[in-house]
Scaffold this active site. Structure first.
Site, PDB file in Angstrom:
ATOM      1  N   ASP A  35       0.814  -1.218   0.000  1.00  0.00           N
ATOM      2  CA  ASP A  35       0.000   0.000   0.000  1.00  0.00           C
ATOM      3  C   ASP A  35       0.846   1.266   0.000  1.00  0.00           C
ATOM      4  O   ASP A  35       0.455   2.294   0.555  1.00  0.00           O
ATOM      5  CB  ASP A  35      -0.978   0.002   1.196  1.00  0.00           C
ATOM      6  CG  ASP A  35      -1.776  -1.275   1.248  1.00  0.00           C
ATOM      7  OD1 ASP A  35      -2.319  -1.658   0.205  1.00  0.00           O
ATOM      8  OD2 ASP A  35      -1.822  -1.906   2.325  1.00  0.00           O
ATOM      9  N   LYS A  38       2.143   2.247  -5.100  1.00  0.00           N
ATOM     10  CA  LYS A  38       2.943   1.822  -6.256  1.00  0.00           C
ATOM     11  C   LYS A  38       2.232   2.110  -7.565  1.00  0.00           C
ATOM     12  O   LYS A  38       2.860   2.443  -8.561  1.00  0.00           O
ATOM     13  CB  LYS A  38       3.225   0.315  -6.186  1.00  0.00           C
ATOM     14  CG  LYS A  38       4.137  -0.091  -5.069  1.00  0.00           C
ATOM     15  CD  LYS A  38       4.381  -1.586  -5.064  1.00  0.00           C
ATOM     16  CE  LYS A  38       3.201  -2.418  -4.660  1.00  0.00           C
ATOM     17  NZ  LYS A  38       2.747  -2.284  -3.288  1.00  0.00           N
ATOM     18  N   GLY A  62      -4.183  -4.170  -4.704  1.00  0.00           N
ATOM     19  CA  GLY A  62      -5.176  -3.151  -5.046  1.00  0.00           C
ATOM     20  C   GLY A  62      -4.422  -1.903  -5.427  1.00  0.00           C
ATOM     21  O   GLY A  62      -3.865  -1.235  -4.574  1.00  0.00           O
ATOM     22  N   HIS A  63      -4.332  -1.626  -6.716  1.00  0.00           N
ATOM     23  CA  HIS A  63      -3.585  -0.455  -7.167  1.00  0.00           C
ATOM     24  C   HIS A  63      -4.568   0.620  -7.610  1.00  0.00           C
ATOM     25  O   HIS A  63      -5.378   0.398  -8.502  1.00  0.00           O
ATOM     26  CB  HIS A  63      -2.642  -0.834  -8.318  1.00  0.00           C
ATOM     27  CG  HIS A  63      -1.518  -1.707  -7.864  1.00  0.00           C
ATOM     28  ND1 HIS A  63      -0.633  -2.305  -8.713  1.00  0.00           N
ATOM     29  CD2 HIS A  63      -1.130  -2.068  -6.624  1.00  0.00           C
ATOM     30  CE1 HIS A  63       0.248  -3.004  -8.020  1.00  0.00           C
ATOM     31  NE2 HIS A  63      -0.042  -2.880  -6.754  1.00  0.00           N
ATOM     32  N   GLN A 246       2.157  -6.169  -3.627  1.00  0.00           N
ATOM     33  CA  GLN A 246       2.535  -6.310  -2.214  1.00  0.00           C
ATOM     34  C   GLN A 246       3.900  -5.630  -2.014  1.00  0.00           C
ATOM     35  O   GLN A 246       4.154  -4.631  -2.660  1.00  0.00           O
ATOM     36  CB  GLN A 246       2.528  -7.765  -1.736  1.00  0.00           C
ATOM     37  CG  GLN A 246       1.129  -8.368  -1.666  1.00  0.00           C
ATOM     38  CD  GLN A 246       0.669  -8.902  -2.993  1.00  0.00           C
ATOM     39  OE1 GLN A 246       1.377  -9.648  -3.651  1.00  0.00           O
ATOM     40  NE2 GLN A 246      -0.513  -8.539  -3.413  1.00  0.00           N
TER      41      GLN A 246
HETATM   42  P1  IMP Z   1      -2.548 -12.876   1.311  1.00  0.00           P
HETATM   43  O1  IMP Z   1      -1.623 -12.269   0.315  1.00  0.00           O
HETATM   44  O2  IMP Z   1      -4.006 -12.605   0.996  1.00  0.00           O
HETATM   45  O3  IMP Z   1      -2.282 -14.326   1.563  1.00  0.00           O
HETATM   46  O4  IMP Z   1      -2.292 -12.134   2.722  1.00  0.00           O
HETATM   47  C1  IMP Z   1      -1.076 -12.307   3.440  1.00  0.00           C
HETATM   48  C2  IMP Z   1      -0.650 -10.988   4.082  1.00  0.00           C
HETATM   49  O5  IMP Z   1      -0.291 -10.061   3.069  1.00  0.00           O
HETATM   50  C3  IMP Z   1      -1.755 -10.309   4.905  1.00  0.00           C
HETATM   51  O6  IMP Z   1      -1.148  -9.661   6.009  1.00  0.00           O
HETATM   52  C4  IMP Z   1      -2.315  -9.279   3.952  1.00  0.00           C
HETATM   53  O7  IMP Z   1      -2.913  -8.193   4.621  1.00  0.00           O
HETATM   54  C5  IMP Z   1      -1.057  -8.868   3.216  1.00  0.00           C
HETATM   55  N1  IMP Z   1      -1.320  -8.353   1.866  1.00  0.00           N
HETATM   56  C6  IMP Z   1      -1.618  -9.056   0.766  1.00  0.00           C
HETATM   57  N2  IMP Z   1      -1.777  -8.256  -0.291  1.00  0.00           N
HETATM   58  C7  IMP Z   1      -1.554  -7.012   0.133  1.00  0.00           C
HETATM   59  C8  IMP Z   1      -1.519  -5.737  -0.519  1.00  0.00           C
HETATM   60  O8  IMP Z   1      -1.715  -5.590  -1.738  1.00  0.00           O
HETATM   61  N3  IMP Z   1      -1.233  -4.670   0.282  1.00  0.00           N
HETATM   62  C9  IMP Z   1      -0.967  -4.802   1.601  1.00  0.00           C
HETATM   63  N4  IMP Z   1      -0.970  -5.968   2.245  1.00  0.00           N
HETATM   64  C10 IMP Z   1      -1.260  -7.065   1.521  1.00  0.00           C
END
Ligand code: IMP
Length: 448
Positions: A35, A38, A62-63, A246
């Site tokens: 977040d 990017k 989520g961009h 991420q």
């Molecule tokens: P997952 O990717 O859904 O398996 O989540 C694993 C961890 O990564 C969790 O703490 C999520 O909140 C975090 N996470 C996954 N995608 C994002 C993102 O795009 N932004 C911020 N945190 C993320």
């Protein structure tokens, strides 16, 4: 009604080129816990690229792109899609929910953005409904120890890939193979669903019918050999941007495990997730927010539980683009960033959301930790130490001035410039861009 000519209107609003023409392969990577904003800089850098390639993750990303009065929230499609000259590529390292991809393409088409050039690697793995169900069930099973995943099925889809049970995008092209593979994987996953979690099984043939009828006809022309597409573009001297989702500290290997995602967002992930060797990479741009946020559980040394934190969340609108979850706020952590420089071979930093700090009396920068009475300047490898780390801050007087119209380094108040300069010294790579508002033109080229 779709808006015609949207892309041309959008392109004309980009204020100036950013001089990347001699840099064929650039990676954009998040340097904190995601977040960082990017999407905005990826979109900006994309202007001089002919291809933008997502290399890992899925629709957990989520961009957000803000173009004039319009806001685009992208989950799977690479950020460069708003430019007609760009080929957006979903690389082999991504996990793709075909229903989500269809929805996103529909949304874009409906808003006048062409999706014709989108390519999806045949080697990317599919996320199917049982992955999402298993993600939610695993989280519930973990109870207090839950990871706080996005419940998008990311972990289970990558787990199937690693177990050699995954289903790839290309499998949809051969109905017999697709059905046979669904039978095999559901032979396993249905046992977990029914016997471990007491849920109903998923019928492999019904699921195959749905995917083949609803998704395949639309996705078929987009399925491609992404590796050769990328190499052909590089061989032709074109510029390619590799877009990380991420971030560094959510990396499966280098993040704060187990509170991480199931892929490798770090720059090395671009090599595996797009099929390029490390020698191809010329530039690695790290994106960092002027403060830090994190969603989900896990250690966070500079986390704030006070009014400053609430203010960051409120002004920075720190709620998940996809999930709506409140993000945990904290001050900028240069210890983490120095580690991110090493992990990613960052060549530079782009700082986002500097304007969110406009009204703070004091701005803090964490330069080291105190752990068990010792000053520590490197990120401790032992995570128990990270949990005990107390930030050592340098404090800066706030600039108390609206930065949202600052588009030149000279527009920055001296306090904001000092903060950036010190941050850059602490991190050890130059800051080249700073964002001063959500809009596409709200940024400046920085050089100390
Ligand atoms: P997952 O990717 O859904 O398996 O989540 C694993 C961890 O990564 C969790 O703490 C999520 O909140 C975090 N996470 C996954 N995608 C994002 C993102 O795009 N932004 C911020 N945190 C993320």
């Amino acid at each position: 009604m779709p808006q015609r000519g949207f892309t041309e209107r959008v392109q004309s609003r980009i204020p100036r080129p950013i001089g990347l023409t001699d840099v064929p392969a650039t990676i954009v990577v998040g340097t904190q816990w995601g977040d960082e904003g990017k999407g905005k800089f990826t979109d900006l850098l994309a202007k001089e690229m002919s291809m933008v390639v997502r290399y890992q993750g899925g629709h957990n990303a989520g961009h957000t792109l803000v173009v004039g009065d319009e806001k685009f929230a992208l989950q799977l499609v690479p950020s460069g899609v708003l430019y007609e000259h760009i080929t957006p590529v979903i690389g082999n390292g991504v996990v793709v929910d075909p229903f989500v991809l269809l929805r996103e393409m529909d949304m874009l088409r409906g808003r006048g953005v062409s999706v014709d050039k989108i390519k999806v690697s045949g080697n990317a793995h599919l996320i199917l409904p049982y992955h999402q169900e298993l993600d939610a069930l695993h989280e519930r099973h973990l109870g207090k120890a839950k990871l706080g995943t996005t419940k998008r099925g990311i972990g289970p889809a990558y787990a199937d890939k690693a177990m050699r049970l995954g289903i790839r995008v290309q499998d949809m092209l051969d109905e017999d193979i697709f059905r046979a593979k669904l039978h095999t994987v559901l032979g396993h996953s249905n046992k977990v669903l029914t016997r471990v979690f007491n849920r109903l099984p998923i019928d492999p043939d019904q699921l195959a019918d749905k995917v083949l009828a609803e998704c395949l006809p639309i996705l078929r022309p987009h399925i491609a050999d992404s590796v050769n597409l990328v190499h052909d573009a590089l061989d032709a001297g074109e510029n390619v941007l590799f877009e990380g989702a991420q971030a560094t500290f959510l990396d499966l290997d280098h993040g704060t495990y187990p509170f991480v995602t199931s892929s490798n967002p770090t720059a090395g992930g671009a090599c595996a997730g797009a099929g390029i060797g490390p020698k191809h990479i010329d530039r690695v741009v790290g994106i960092a927010k002027a403060y830090v946020t994190r969603v989900g559980a896990g250690p966070f040394p500079t986390e704030l539980f006070d009014d400053d934190g609430d203010k960051m969340v409120e002004i920075g609108r720190e709620f998940g683009t996809n999930t709506g979850r409140r993000r945990r706020p904290g001050w900028f952590d240069a210890v983490m960033l120095r580690h991110a420089v090493r992990l990613n071979s960052l060549t530079e930093l782009a700082i986002t959301k500097l304007d969110v700090l406009d009204t703070f009396d004091t701005v803090k920068l964490c330069v080291a930790y105190e752990i068990d009475g010792e000053r520590v300047e490197k990120l401790p490898y032992h995570q128990s130490e990270l949990h005990r780390a107390v930030p050592i801050y340098e404090e800066f007087p706030g600039w108390k001035q609206d930065l949202t119209t600052a588009t030149e380094p000279g527009h920055l108040p001296v306090q904001a410039a000092s903060y950036l300069r010190r941050l850059e010294e602490q991190v050890g790579v130059p800051v080249t861009l700073a964002s001063t508002g959500p809009g596409r033109d709200q940024f400046l080229h920085w050089s100390s």
